[in-house]
Design a protein around this motif. Structure first.
Motif, PDB file in Angstrom:
ATOM      1  N   CYS A   1     -11.128  -6.695  -3.723  1.00  0.00           N
ATOM      2  CA  CYS A   1      -9.866  -6.517  -4.404  1.00  0.00           C
ATOM      3  C   CYS A   1      -9.781  -7.189  -5.635  1.00  0.00           C
ATOM      4  CB  CYS A   1      -8.452  -7.441  -3.548  1.00  0.00           C
ATOM      5  SG  CYS A   1      -8.172  -6.267  -2.154  1.00  0.00           S
TER       6      CYS A   1
ATOM      7  N   GLY B   1      -5.266  -0.755   1.504  1.00  0.00           N
ATOM      8  CA  GLY B   1      -4.815   0.193   0.325  1.00  0.00           C
ATOM      9  C   GLY B   1      -5.605   0.600  -0.497  1.00  0.00           C
ATOM     10  N   LEU B   2      -6.625  -0.213  -0.969  1.00  0.00           N
ATOM     11  CA  LEU B   2      -7.763   0.471  -1.782  1.00  0.00           C
ATOM     12  C   LEU B   2      -8.355   1.480  -1.290  1.00  0.00           C
ATOM     13  CD1 LEU B   2      -9.681  -2.684  -3.311  1.00  0.00           C
ATOM     14  CD2 LEU B   2      -8.102  -1.170  -4.504  1.00  0.00           C
TER      15      LEU B   2
ATOM     16  N   ASN C   1       0.840  -1.181  -0.072  1.00  0.00           N
ATOM     17  CA  ASN C   1      -0.081  -0.055   0.044  1.00  0.00           C
ATOM     18  C   ASN C   1       0.875   1.411  -0.050  1.00  0.00           C
ATOM     19  OD1 ASN C   1      -2.175  -1.752   0.124  1.00  0.00           O
ATOM     20  ND2 ASN C   1      -2.379  -1.569   2.312  1.00  0.00           N
TER      21      ASN C   1
ATOM     22  N   THR D   1      -0.933  -4.458  -3.102  1.00  0.00           N
ATOM     23  CA  THR D   1      -2.226  -3.463  -2.622  1.00  0.00           C
ATOM     24  C   THR D   1      -3.185  -4.462  -1.780  1.00  0.00           C
ATOM     25  OG1 THR D   1      -1.903  -1.940  -4.358  1.00  0.00           O
ATOM     26  CG2 THR D   1      -3.875  -1.850  -3.310  1.00  0.00           C
TER      27      THR D   1
ATOM     28  N   GLU E   1      -6.819   4.525  -1.631  1.00  0.00           N
ATOM     29  CA  GLU E   1      -6.650   4.997  -2.943  1.00  0.00           C
ATOM     30  C   GLU E   1      -8.098   5.928  -3.181  1.00  0.00           C
ATOM     31  OE1 GLU E   1      -6.865   2.288  -6.227  1.00  0.00           O
ATOM     32  OE2 GLU E   1      -5.017   1.557  -5.759  1.00  0.00           O
TER      33      GLU E   1
END
Lengths: 232, 326
Positions: A170, A129-130, A61, A125, A133
């Protein structure tokens, strides 16, 4: 580059339950974390010398994490047990359920079926981490927001128990990137078509690596369809 | 997982030298090997990781074919426009296998070397001549619904699980290898996988220290290319029966046909007599049934998997009907 040592594994009721009583006892006795990742005590011959610990740096991430790992440590166990990133779930641990899906250099993979040492220096990721984003892309003020897929799963009730959800999301992120790149699927009628349309049948086939035992599939498809229809 | 040492190969020669050492396994995608290591079906003392070797390209060959690097991922191979347009049977076969996540990891070479999914091979408590030579075969008198009806022996009835290899068999692919001395070898796909016979633990023609570097495809044969897979659920399941067919028809006649079968045999299965029976034939039930009879010559069920013989017959009939529809 922000270097982190392995995050200490906090001993909570949850981690005790997850690790099992024998492993938890080993943890209390001060056994190195690496022993946990190697599986249940007794999995390796008692007489064998400890496996050589390897130094690995994972870009997770957007942050570099330097870890000292038993080479047996799967990427999933490195995330969950060494970095306390428990968003990626361990379902079957054999690549059959998709709950552990993460993005490796932007491509979706099963984190349970790969070794962390194989990914030294590579970018991973996770579901955590998404969300980040979503923060960067949509929210200059930096207040907490969700990735568009996360928001769509909430909006369409794309889950019941939620255990498969981070893997579903994901996987969907990786799937939408594959679709934008024109990759076909088994149900694509004309393989030569450069940009197969993302119909519901296509979404279902392309998401077949993610099992939902609550069978929230219709709502998962609806959530993904909504995001797929939004220019990105 | 048993303990092992891990080494990352920086050259093909280094990888081949590693492969020559007893107790060493090459790891590429790892999707099958790590699964088996977790169950201690595989217990290598050393892993040699070849993922960073430059074997990940698909190149045009001088004769109009393709050379596919051993490390080309299944998803990338299936999505390559040259493969989609000229070798659709291969693209479709790849896309029918496993899940997108697994295909993003699984490699061309690794797919060829994947082990059977026979449940007794996976179960350390049960006899299995493939896992533990001489221990017996629990599948022969056991739950054998998924097992082979062709190419079996009294030692082993395990099915080769690959979809990709079935398409490669129909395409007459060649497996390219090298050894630690750098000596190359080209193995026709027909000779790459071995029948179990009395040595089911020996599954391929690879010698110790020999590693796959590429798979070469000859120029695409003329005709319609189809891969049809029949399975227990619509996606993400191994084949009960699969058929790879390349059928060239002209003027209401079949000029040439290639047929390969998955899910029914101990290796990707192809029967020249079945293909010859179709050459020059008028498409229709008579010709298709004759081809099916030739293709299934010698097929023998083991109880639970008896259904595969009529299922293979009907699947072939359906595929040939589709391939010759005008």
């Amino acid at each position: 580059m922000d270097q982190h040592e392995a995050t200490p594994l906090h001993l909570t009721r949850r981690s005790v339950l997850e690790a099992g009583t024998a492993a938890a006892a080993a943890l209390l006795a001060g056994t190195p974390q690496a022993a946990l990742a190697a599986g249940p005590p007794g999995a390796a011959p008692a007489a064998a010398a400890p496996a050589a610990i390897m130094e690995v740096t994972l870009q997770i991430n957007g942050t570099a994490h330097a870890l000292s790992l038993d080479p047996r440590t799967t990427l999933l166990d490195a995330l969950r047990e060494h970095l306390a990133l428990t968003g990626s779930k361990k379902g079957c641990d054999h690549g059959q359920c998709g709950a552990c899906t993460v993005l490796l250099d932007g491509r979706r993979i099963n984190a349970c079926l790969t070794l962390a040492v194989m990914h030294d220096g590579q970018a991973i990721t996770t579901i955590e981490g998404l969300a980040g984003e979503g923060l960067a892309a949509q929210n200059p003020a930096n207040t907490p927001t969700l990735h568009p897929l996360q928001a769509a799963f909430v909006e369409h009730d794309g889950f019941q128990c939620g255990y498969c959800t981070s893997g579903q999301i994901c996987s969907a992120a990786g799937m939408l990137a594959e679709s934008r790149a024109g990759m076909p699927s088994y149900v694509t009628a004309d393989l030569a078509e450069a940009q197969p349309a993302l119909t519901d049948a296509e979404i279902r086939e392309r998401m077949s690596g993610n099992i939902c035992r609550c069978a929230a599939y219709p709502n998962i498809v609806a959530a993904i369809r909504q995001v797929a229809g939004t220019p990105s | 997982m048993r303990e092992f040492t891990y080494e990352r190969a920086t050259s093909v020669a280094q990888a081949a030298a590693g492969a020559a050492r007893p107790g060493t396994r090459i790891i590429a995608g790892g999707t099958n090997l790590l699964d088996l290591m977790k169950l201690q079906v595989e217990t290598p003392r050393q892993l040699v990781d070849i993922n960073r070797l430059p074997l990940d390209r698909i190149e045009d060959t001088h004769d109009g074919g393709l050379r596919i690097g051993a490390l080309v991922r299944n998803s990338d191979l299936a999505a390559d426009q040259r493969v989609r347009q000229r070798y659709a049977v291969l693209s479709r076969a790849l896309l029918s296998g496993a899940s997108p996540q697994l295909r993003n990891k699984a490699t061309t070479g690794g797919n060829l070397l994947q082990r059977t999914r026979c449940s007794y091979f996976y179960d350390l408590a049960m006899p299995c001549n493939k896992r533990s030579p001489g221990s017996g075969c629990a599948a022969l008198g056991g739950l054998n619904r998924m097992h082979a009806v062709l190419g079996t022996s009294d030692q082993c009835i395990a099915t080769n699980p690959s979809d990709m290899a079935v398409a490669l068999r129909a395409l007459d692919a060649t497996v390219e290898t090298t050894d630690a001395a750098g000596k190359p070898r080209a193995i026709p796909i027909a000779d790459f996988h071995l029948l179990p016979g009395q040595t089911p633990q020996i599954e391929t023609a690879l010698k110790p220290g020999e590693i796959i570097t590429a798979v070469a495809l000859p120029p695409p044969p003329a005709g319609v290319q189809i891969y049809r897979k029949v399975r227990d659920r619509a996606s993400y399941a191994f084949a009960l029966v699969s058929v790879a067919a390349i059928v060239d028809s002209v003027g209401g006649r079949i000029r040439a046909a290639r047929l390969a079968f998955g899910g029914v045999a101990t290796k990707p299965w192809r029967v020249p007599a079945a293909e010859q029976s179709l050459a020059g034939a008028q498409p229709g039930a008579t010709a298709f049934e004759a081809a099916a009879t030739a293709a299934l010559e010698g097929a023998s069920g083991h109880g639970d998997n008896d259904f595969k013989i009529p299922l293979a017959r009907r699947t072939l009939h359906a595929v040939l009907t589709q391939a010759t529809r005008t």
